[in-house]
Design an enzyme around this catalytic site. Sequence first.
Site, PDB file in Angstrom:
ATOM      1  N   ASP A 206      39.656 -16.353  18.527  1.00  0.00           N
ATOM      2  CA  ASP A 206      40.503 -17.506  18.829  1.00  0.00           C
ATOM      3  C   ASP A 206      39.578 -18.655  19.251  1.00  0.00           C
ATOM      4  O   ASP A 206      38.792 -18.524  20.183  1.00  0.00           O
ATOM      5  CB  ASP A 206      41.463 -17.125  19.973  1.00  0.00           C
ATOM      6  CG  ASP A 206      42.580 -18.142  20.126  1.00  0.00           C
ATOM      7  OD1 ASP A 206      42.609 -19.117  19.351  1.00  0.00           O
ATOM      8  OD2 ASP A 206      43.422 -17.946  21.028  1.00  0.00           O
TER       9      ASP A 206
ATOM     10  N   ASP B  80      43.242 -21.799  13.740  1.00  0.00           N
ATOM     11  CA  ASP B  80      42.161 -21.520  14.679  1.00  0.00           C
ATOM     12  C   ASP B  80      42.142 -20.102  15.228  1.00  0.00           C
ATOM     13  O   ASP B  80      41.478 -19.846  16.206  1.00  0.00           O
ATOM     14  CB  ASP B  80      42.206 -22.528  15.834  1.00  0.00           C
ATOM     15  CG  ASP B  80      43.479 -22.405  16.658  1.00  0.00           C
ATOM     16  OD1 ASP B  80      44.479 -21.906  16.108  1.00  0.00           O
ATOM     17  OD2 ASP B  80      43.463 -22.784  17.828  1.00  0.00           O
ATOM     18  N   GLU B  81      42.882 -19.201  14.654  1.00  0.00           N
ATOM     19  CA  GLU B  81      42.747 -17.816  15.108  1.00  0.00           C
ATOM     20  C   GLU B  81      42.994 -16.838  13.976  1.00  0.00           C
ATOM     21  O   GLU B  81      43.690 -17.152  13.007  1.00  0.00           O
ATOM     22  CB  GLU B  81      43.680 -17.514  16.294  1.00  0.00           C
ATOM     23  CG  GLU B  81      45.130 -17.696  16.003  1.00  0.00           C
ATOM     24  CD  GLU B  81      46.030 -17.309  17.181  1.00  0.00           C
ATOM     25  OE1 GLU B  81      45.870 -16.198  17.735  1.00  0.00           O
ATOM     26  OE2 GLU B  81      46.904 -18.114  17.520  1.00  0.00           O
TER      27      GLU B  81
END
Lengths: 364, 416
Positions: free
Chosen positions: B13, B107-108
Amino acid sequence: MRFRCERDVLVDGLSTAGRAVSSRGGAQPVLAGIRMILQGDRLELTGSDLELTISVELTVAGDTDGEIVIPSRLALDIVKALEPGAVTIDTEGEEARITGGRSQFSLHLIPAEEYPPLVAPTGESLTIGAAEFAEGLRQVVPAASTDDSRPILTGVLLAREGTGLRLVSTDSYRLAVRDLPGTSVLAEGQKVLVPSRALTEVARALQSASELTLLLGERDASFLIDGVRLSTRLIEGEFPNYRGLIPQSQPNRLTVGRTALIDALRRVKLMAREATPVRLTMSADGLELVAITQDVGQAHEQLDAQYEGTDLTVAFNPDYLMNGLDVTPGDEVSIETVDTLKPALLRSLETTDFLYLLMPVRVS
Amino acid sequence: MVSDAARTILHVDMDAFFVSVEVADRPELRGRPVIVGGTGPRGVVAAASYEARASGVHSAQPMAVARRRCPHAVILDGRHDRYRAVSAEIMGIFGEATPLVEPISLDEAFLDVTGARRRIGSGREIAMNIRAEVARRTRLTCSVGIAPNKFLAKLASESAKPRVSPSGPRPGAGIVEVDPDRIREFLHPLPVGAVWGVGPSTLAKLQRLGVATVGDLARLPPETLERSLGGAAGSHLAALAHGRDDRPVVADRAVRSISHEVTFPVDVVDPTRLWSELLRLADAVAARARAQGVEGRTVQLKLRWGDFTTVTRSHTAASATADGTGIAARGRRLLDELDVTAGVRLIGIGLSQLEEAAAHTEQLSLLDAPAPAELTRTLDEIKRRFGDSSIRRGRHAGESQRTPGADLWGPNARPD
């Protein structure tokens, strides 16, 4: 209220009236119930979602008259589950007691005064033969749309045609037209749009009947069939100009055995998965059905058929085609086409009473 | 199904992703409170730097509140194209460790590195490699959770994150590994709200049962839980409370839906304006669908009124489409059934039930004209070569240049 009745009679009545009860539970909780009115030995059961209302009249052994609204689904489940034989329903205050064999249930009622007033059927009453009308419904109702975003297409058009009655439906992908020449129920130029959902219930009720009486009001229609009354709101609006859709002459004409095509289609359809169409390749050699689903597999079948016209391959949704073949009468059918993108006309060689127009699937 | 004990799952993350990208591109912002989001009157916070978070700013907060709490913050409009590009690079780094990468958002991602352990090293070594590579190539930091399953890996990455304290941000552990033999020690002290699927209503029910920590949850008799939450939800939660989660990491999870929405600076009551906006959004959705080679059968309309009540209406058709006009027309039928006189704050349209457009078939209609495929292809080509704003519908001529998706977090202060 108190009465006694055979379990199976009550189950029939509750399930018939219950079909008009909305499973979605609508805005009015009282509509999740079935209204029971007992007068002497006459019990009337009514279910409604305000669009469609179904009333059933039963003869029971009445004791005390009354009017209640009982939860539809639960009442039916209970009565169905009882031992065969007599069932007694009697009410005390806000509860109904349902007794059958050695079982006893007590069930909270819905206040009857909340039940909306239902409009009594009006209009001229006309009687038509059940068998022919039922067959007509079987032919056109499946082609009506089930998509509520285009309400007009969810209806079946009943219109006067010549001296007879015409039934028309389309979901925009196919069009079904059935003429009942001997049935003159509508006035010259009169037409009404009846929700197909109501007609599905009419067709169900007609299974064991020989006659039905039709009452046409301004905004609603009622069908009386052997002690069952179905009333439905009519759909307002202009039905598409279907006449303009039916081609007058088509250059290509295929003639094929109906059952043979149905059987072949049923097999080939197994490989038409995930909305892939079935392709009909028509030539002087006959008819070939092909279904190819990527990453799954393919099916081919050759059929004997007569064909006049230029060699042509047209793709159809197999379910729509099957639907049309199922309801087209007779042993042999003709499929008339123009090209791969124009509607195909499916007809029986034996009668001109029915036609089924089907739009192809474009493959690119 | 491979048993949990045999798997090594990573949850990676990015730390304050959007903001960190901005800071990486503009080093002078380092150490300052930075907020990315909608800068207009109705914007919301999309991301806040740890410095801004220390003042009580958090994502999804109205920008007006954020400005009050953190008056010195640098507030930036988002740059989606840039974030997407950085995201692609990061996902590429993950892909070097294992083909089993399941992106959750820009973003993860989850990584199943079970098979990579022999090749590269332990889960921790792989995580260290990834962090080093991400830092080297993008100058960004990320937090990694390592565990036998997705649920625990996600909790682990959360506990590896930097923390906010009154004196400023404190770096986190960066990597937290949950030892398969010590799941209970890790999991049970956590507050029950940390468990996936425990929203406010579930949380309230659990609190009534006296459940505060995951440990409390695990000790609850399964029947009690199922009675309180319902069978499926109850048993699912019970499994998670014991650290059991056998969902696989699925690479290349196909896109499920494509949507665009727009928040108006002032509530709109004019149906013509809504229709015009709907058409613009539908065109953008359709273009994305075509770019991805998919088309959809379900069109979903979303409306939010001035009082924030939101409705969604959807319609599933027999045939799939990736045509802007077609999507807009379906959306319009849904729109026509809603009463917009109260004023619309936000309108959105989405396409789902997506399928491959490769073997393109279209059920033709007797009543509706088919989509002019040639025209659509030509327009796509023009936009690809000359940019999105190079050509547009006549009804959108003369309007300010706005690209759907650019104002994802509410309208920006100036047209972009």
